[in-house]
Design an enzyme around this catalytic site. Structure first.
Site, PDB file in Angstrom:
ATOM      1  N   PHE A   1      -1.272  -4.033   2.255  1.00 59.87           N
ATOM      2  CA  PHE A   1      -1.150  -2.789   1.502  1.00 59.87           C
ATOM      3  C   PHE A   1      -1.843  -2.890   0.153  1.00 59.87           C
ATOM      4  O   PHE A   1      -2.141  -1.891  -0.478  1.00 59.87           O
ATOM      5  CB  PHE A   1       0.324  -2.438   1.277  1.00 59.87           C
TER       6      PHE A   1
ATOM      7  N   ASP B   1      14.167   0.180   8.539  1.00 69.13           N
ATOM      8  CA  ASP B   1      13.596  -1.078   8.042  1.00 69.13           C
ATOM      9  C   ASP B   1      14.675  -2.034   7.547  1.00 69.13           C
ATOM     10  O   ASP B   1      14.509  -2.694   6.519  1.00 69.13           O
ATOM     11  CB  ASP B   1      12.601  -0.787   6.919  1.00 69.13           C
TER      12      ASP B   1
END
Length: 390
Positions: free
Chosen positions: A55, A164
């Site tokens: 990312f 998550d």
């Protein structure tokens, strides 16, 4: 599955990250002062790198107006599947009223990067689990569980499912801060709206979905390719609670020739492990919790208060005091800005293209490539000791 397409244990991946993080991140170019200081927005100075992944990278930062340390998450603007703005949008949707959510101070461009400036927190539950020799007492697990049920209820109340759940995504506050005892929830890159913002209706039930989440903790229905809803977040929490109590889960360490086979084995082992065996030698309330969440319908709103009461009643029956005297209290906790000794007295006062991961998958194409660390975990409190193999 994890932000990784390579099937490795969370701790193995983290070890690799620590060895490689100084070579795999490009240097962001942001606004620089005449002295060459990199700035994000008008008042956030960018400091040392304390983590990286596909990312982008994570930096320690400082608010020059308040002199407070912050966490700065950087993602290339030209990312093929940007997620930072989506995560920022979810943080704004959650608002600042909920307890145990990091404050978001800024989002905007920083040269070739987008930057999100967040409250700097303490270490993750996985870090603290290591610090406590990979076992938590029932009292500590119950104090964690009661808080996280409230966190998840709040997230769900804002029309989001988390998807998550893993110990790396739950952090305590910074030591010396009034919120140091609060368990925070972070990293909403895999969150999803389960209430359609246009129709205001629950998303439809679907099958043949790619896996989103962390294999070790995800629900059985997620393994079966079913669309996730509120029930799946709660089941994943239950698996994590048992991980803390047991030290490991029966489906850890399974070997297979391919990722697909390994994920299949993990799911098969979860389905074939009776709840009674998983929770053997632990209070009956742990079995009751898992039975309840696994029986929930896809569209059903969980009874969060019932589940909290399961644990609070057990807590009181055991004669515990909710004094935030966790197992890690009294142990030195390294942080990006120095090591802090936790004083016991002070503590008591106070998107649809994801594929597999055994930590979360990150993108398609970005989210389905390996993300080499648990994002804010490194930003907020990298422990100096190496993870033990599992």
């Amino acid at each position: 599955m994890d932000h990784s397409n390579r099937e490795k244990d969370d701790r193995q991946r983290t070890t690799k990250t620590m060895a490689q993080r100084n070579t795999h991140c490009s240097r962001p170019s942001g606004t620089s002062t005449s002295s060459g200081v990199l700035m994000v927005g008008p008042n956030f100075r960018v400091g040392k790198k304390i983590g990286c992944g596909n990312f982008g990278e994570l930096r320690l930062g400082k608010n020059l107006y308040t002199n407070e340390y912050v966490a700065i998450k950087l993602e290339p603007i030209k990312s093929r599947a940007p997620q930072l703005h989506l995560e920022y949008r979810f943080y704004k949707q959650l608002g600042s009223a909920g307890e145990g959510l990091p404050q978001v101070y800024y989002f905007g461009p920083c040269g070739k990067y987008n930057a999100m400036v967040l409250e700097l927190l303490g270490p993750s539950l996985e870090d603290l689990f290591d610090l406590c020799d990979r076992t938590f007492t029932l009292k500590t697990v119950l104090m964690i569980a009661i808080q996280l049920l409230s966190r998840m209820e709040y997230v769900h109340s804002k029309n989001l499912i988390y998807r998550d759940v893993k110990p790396e995504n739950f952090l305590i506050g910074r030591q010396g801060n009034k919120k140091e005892h609060v368990i925070h929830i972070i990293d909403f890159g895999l969150a999803k709206e389960y209430i359609d913002p246009e129709t205001k209706k629950h998303i439809p039930y679907r099958e043949h979905k790619s896996l989103t989440g962390t294999a070790r903790y995800m629900s059985i229905n997620t393994h079966l390719g079913k669309e996730q809803s509120r029930r799946d977040d709660l089941e994943a929490l239950g698996h994590m609670f048992m991980y803390f109590l047991r030290g490991s889960l029966p489906w850890q360490g399974l070997k297979a020739d391919t990722l697909k086979e390994r994920y299949q084995k993990i799911g098969d082992t979860k389905r074939s492990t009776p709840i009674e065996a998983l929770c053997e030698n632990f209070p009956e309330e742990m079995m009751t919790y898992l039975r309840y969440v696994r029986r929930l319908d896809f569209f059903e709103k969980p009874d969060y208060e019932y589940l909290r009461n399961l644990f609070t009643d057990l807590f009181e029956r055991k004669g515990y005091t909710f004094d935030y005297a966790y197992d890690w209290v009294g142990r030195p906790i390294p942080t990006p800005v120095g090591s802090v000794h936790v004083d016991s007295g002070a503590s008591a006062i106070t998107r649809e293209s994801h594929t597999h991961r055994d930590r979360p998958s990150q993108q398609q194409p970005l989210r389905n490539q390996p993300r080499s660390l648990t994002a804010e975990w490194f930003v907020l409190a990298p422990l100096s000791h190496p993870p033990a193999p599992t």
